[in-house]
Motif scaffolding. Structure first.
Motif, PDB file in Angstrom:
ATOM      1  N   LEU A 192      21.752   7.358  20.239  1.00 25.28           N
ATOM      2  CA  LEU A 192      21.357   5.977  20.484  1.00 25.28           C
ATOM      3  C   LEU A 192      22.042   5.413  21.730  1.00 25.28           C
ATOM      4  O   LEU A 192      21.393   4.799  22.586  1.00 25.28           O
ATOM      5  CB  LEU A 192      21.679   5.116  19.267  1.00 25.28           C
ATOM      6  CG  LEU A 192      21.418   3.618  19.400  1.00 25.28           C
ATOM      7  CD1 LEU A 192      19.943   3.362  19.658  1.00 25.28           C
ATOM      8  CD2 LEU A 192      21.881   2.876  18.159  1.00 25.28           C
ATOM      9  N   VAL A 193      23.352   5.627  21.850  1.00 25.20           N
ATOM     10  CA  VAL A 193      24.066   5.049  22.996  1.00 25.20           C
ATOM     11  C   VAL A 193      23.640   5.717  24.306  1.00 25.20           C
ATOM     12  O   VAL A 193      23.626   5.080  25.357  1.00 25.20           O
ATOM     13  CB  VAL A 193      25.605   5.135  22.811  1.00 25.20           C
ATOM     14  CG1 VAL A 193      26.043   4.346  21.599  1.00 25.20           C
ATOM     15  CG2 VAL A 193      26.079   6.569  22.705  1.00 25.20           C
ATOM     16  N   ARG A 194      23.252   7.006  24.232  1.00 24.40           N
ATOM     17  CA  ARG A 194      22.760   7.660  25.446  1.00 24.40           C
ATOM     18  C   ARG A 194      21.395   7.092  25.860  1.00 24.40           C
ATOM     19  O   ARG A 194      21.098   6.951  27.043  1.00 24.40           O
ATOM     20  CB  ARG A 194      22.683   9.175  25.239  1.00 24.40           C
ATOM     21  CG  ARG A 194      24.042   9.869  25.344  1.00 24.40           C
ATOM     22  CD  ARG A 194      23.879  11.367  25.483  1.00 24.40           C
ATOM     23  NE  ARG A 194      23.443  11.960  24.219  1.00 24.40           N
ATOM     24  CZ  ARG A 194      24.277  12.438  23.295  1.00 24.40           C
ATOM     25  NH1 ARG A 194      25.582  12.391  23.498  1.00 24.40           N
ATOM     26  NH2 ARG A 194      23.804  12.969  22.188  1.00 24.40           N
ATOM     27  N   CYS A 195      20.572   6.751  24.855  1.00 21.17           N
ATOM     28  CA  CYS A 195      19.282   6.127  25.167  1.00 21.17           C
ATOM     29  C   CYS A 195      19.474   4.761  25.811  1.00 21.17           C
ATOM     30  O   CYS A 195      18.637   4.314  26.610  1.00 21.17           O
ATOM     31  CB  CYS A 195      18.448   5.982  23.893  1.00 21.17           C
ATOM     32  SG  CYS A 195      17.815   7.535  23.244  1.00 21.17           S
ATOM     33  N   LEU A 196      20.573   4.099  25.482  1.00 15.70           N
ATOM     34  CA  LEU A 196      20.852   2.783  26.042  1.00 15.70           C
ATOM     35  C   LEU A 196      21.496   2.856  27.421  1.00 15.70           C
ATOM     36  O   LEU A 196      21.809   1.826  28.012  1.00 15.70           O
ATOM     37  CB  LEU A 196      21.758   1.994  25.088  1.00 15.70           C
ATOM     38  CG  LEU A 196      21.133   1.618  23.734  1.00 15.70           C
ATOM     39  CD1 LEU A 196      22.170   0.982  22.826  1.00 15.70           C
ATOM     40  CD2 LEU A 196      19.961   0.670  23.936  1.00 15.70           C
ATOM     41  N   GLY A 197      21.747   4.097  27.895  1.00 13.85           N
ATOM     42  CA  GLY A 197      22.289   4.247  29.241  1.00 13.85           C
ATOM     43  C   GLY A 197      23.759   4.599  29.308  1.00 13.85           C
ATOM     44  O   GLY A 197      24.302   4.769  30.403  1.00 13.85           O
ATOM     45  N   TYR A 198      24.426   4.711  28.137  1.00 12.73           N
ATOM     46  CA  TYR A 198      25.839   5.075  28.145  1.00 12.73           C
ATOM     47  C   TYR A 198      25.980   6.592  28.184  1.00 12.73           C
ATOM     48  O   TYR A 198      25.069   7.341  27.795  1.00 12.73           O
ATOM     49  CB  TYR A 198      26.541   4.518  26.909  1.00 12.73           C
ATOM     50  CG  TYR A 198      26.573   3.004  26.867  1.00 12.73           C
ATOM     51  CD1 TYR A 198      27.545   2.293  27.550  1.00 12.73           C
ATOM     52  CD2 TYR A 198      25.606   2.293  26.155  1.00 12.73           C
ATOM     53  CE1 TYR A 198      27.569   0.908  27.517  1.00 12.73           C
ATOM     54  CE2 TYR A 198      25.620   0.906  26.126  1.00 12.73           C
ATOM     55  CZ  TYR A 198      26.601   0.219  26.802  1.00 12.73           C
ATOM     56  OH  TYR A 198      26.610  -1.139  26.775  1.00 12.73           O
ATOM     57  N   GLU A 199      27.128   7.042  28.646  1.00 11.60           N
ATOM     58  CA  GLU A 199      27.337   8.477  28.808  1.00 11.60           C
ATOM     59  C   GLU A 199      27.716   9.157  27.510  1.00 11.60           C
ATOM     60  O   GLU A 199      27.245  10.251  27.194  1.00 11.60           O
ATOM     61  CB  GLU A 199      28.430   8.708  29.859  1.00 11.60           C
ATOM     62  CG  GLU A 199      28.667  10.180  30.155  1.00 11.60           C
ATOM     63  CD  GLU A 199      29.655  10.379  31.281  1.00 11.60           C
ATOM     64  OE1 GLU A 199      30.288  11.449  31.320  1.00 11.60           O
ATOM     65  OE2 GLU A 199      29.806   9.480  32.126  1.00 11.60           O
ATOM     66  N   SER A 200      28.592   8.529  26.719  1.00  8.69           N
ATOM     67  CA  SER A 200      29.034   9.152  25.479  1.00  8.69           C
ATOM     68  C   SER A 200      29.630   8.083  24.573  1.00  8.69           C
ATOM     69  O   SER A 200      29.702   6.904  24.934  1.00  8.69           O
ATOM     70  CB  SER A 200      30.078  10.247  25.747  1.00  8.69           C
ATOM     71  OG  SER A 200      31.233   9.686  26.360  1.00  8.69           O
TER      72      SER A 200
END
Length: 245
Positions: A71-79
């Motif tokens: 989910l956080v990667r879909c939001l643009g975060y790396e990890s």
């Protein structure tokens, strides 16, 4: 006149900006029928909410962390990073009741595969890695210190004093009536003795134990105007050290 006109212009400008912002906000009424129809196409009607939750969120912590990482990667975060604090406040990990529990927990947390999904865990313990027996050869062979970071926090007496005062003010809140200030609580303690006692304290846990003991001794004193004896502070420091292990 010019000052008043300037303020009026700024107020009107702020009001126009607020109206533009409010116009972009939409509050929609709930439509359970539409949501029910959407879900009916995805799941059979016999399926309950718990089964759907387990199917998509996961059963284990590992599955849930993997989903959260995606989910956080879909939001643009790396990890994803997990921060763990106040572990010594858990009743079953209380060092005063179960002296070895915190060490066992720390060692188990640092060698599990919970974070193989790519997340990192930062563990904040009241004791150092040495005190938790995390620096032995056996633990180094098993631990995943590339993903689990055990922080050794060093506190100066000024930082501890500031922390205690901020905690006191937060707990005090804005209740009715006037209560004692932080300075008034310890006005019967000589500044040099108080500073010396804080210099012997190393962790916030020790700090809270020491201050609790000091306040109890101040309340139990028969002579309300007499300063607290230096040996009382020494006893409070020693008690803090003994109970923080």
């Amino acid at each position: 006149g010019s000052l008043l006109g300037s303020r009026l212009l700024r107020a009107r400008s702020a009001a126009r900006a607020a109206r533009r912002l409010a116009q972009s906000v939409r509050v929609h009424e709930a439509h359970p029928a539409g949501l029910s129809a959407l879900l009916a196409d995805l799941f059979p009607w016999q399926e309950d909410a718990g089964a759907v939750l387990d199917m998509f969120v996961g059963l284990t912590v590992h599955q849930k962390l993997e989903g959260l990482c995606s989910l956080v990667r879909c939001l643009g975060y790396e990890s994803l990073a997990v921060f763990v604090d106040a572990v010594d406040e858990v009743p079953l990990l209380d060092p005063t009741r179960f002296p070895g529990a915190l060490k066992a927990f720390a060692q188990a947390a640092c060698r599990n595969d919970l974070l193989s999904s790519g997340a990192r865990m930062h563990l904040f313990f009241p004791d150092s890695r040495v005190a938790l027996d995390l620096s032995t050869d056996k633990v180094f062979r098993q631990a995943r210190f590339d993903r689990h970071f055990v922080r050794d926090l060093e506190w100066s007496r000024h930082q501890l004093s500031s922390l205690a005062e901020r905690r006191f003010l937060a707990a005090k809140g804005a209740g009715p009536g006037r209560s004692a200030s932080w300075g008034e609580l310890f006005e019967r303690v000589r500044p040099e003795d108080f500073s010396g006692a804080l210099g012997k304290i190393e962790t916030p846990r020790e700090l809270m134990i020491m201050l609790t003991e000091v306040l109890q001794r101040l309340e139990a004193s028969e002579d309300e105007g007499a300063p607290l004896a230096a040996q009382d502070l020494e006893f409070a420091v020693q008690k803090a050290r003994d109970q923080s292990i």
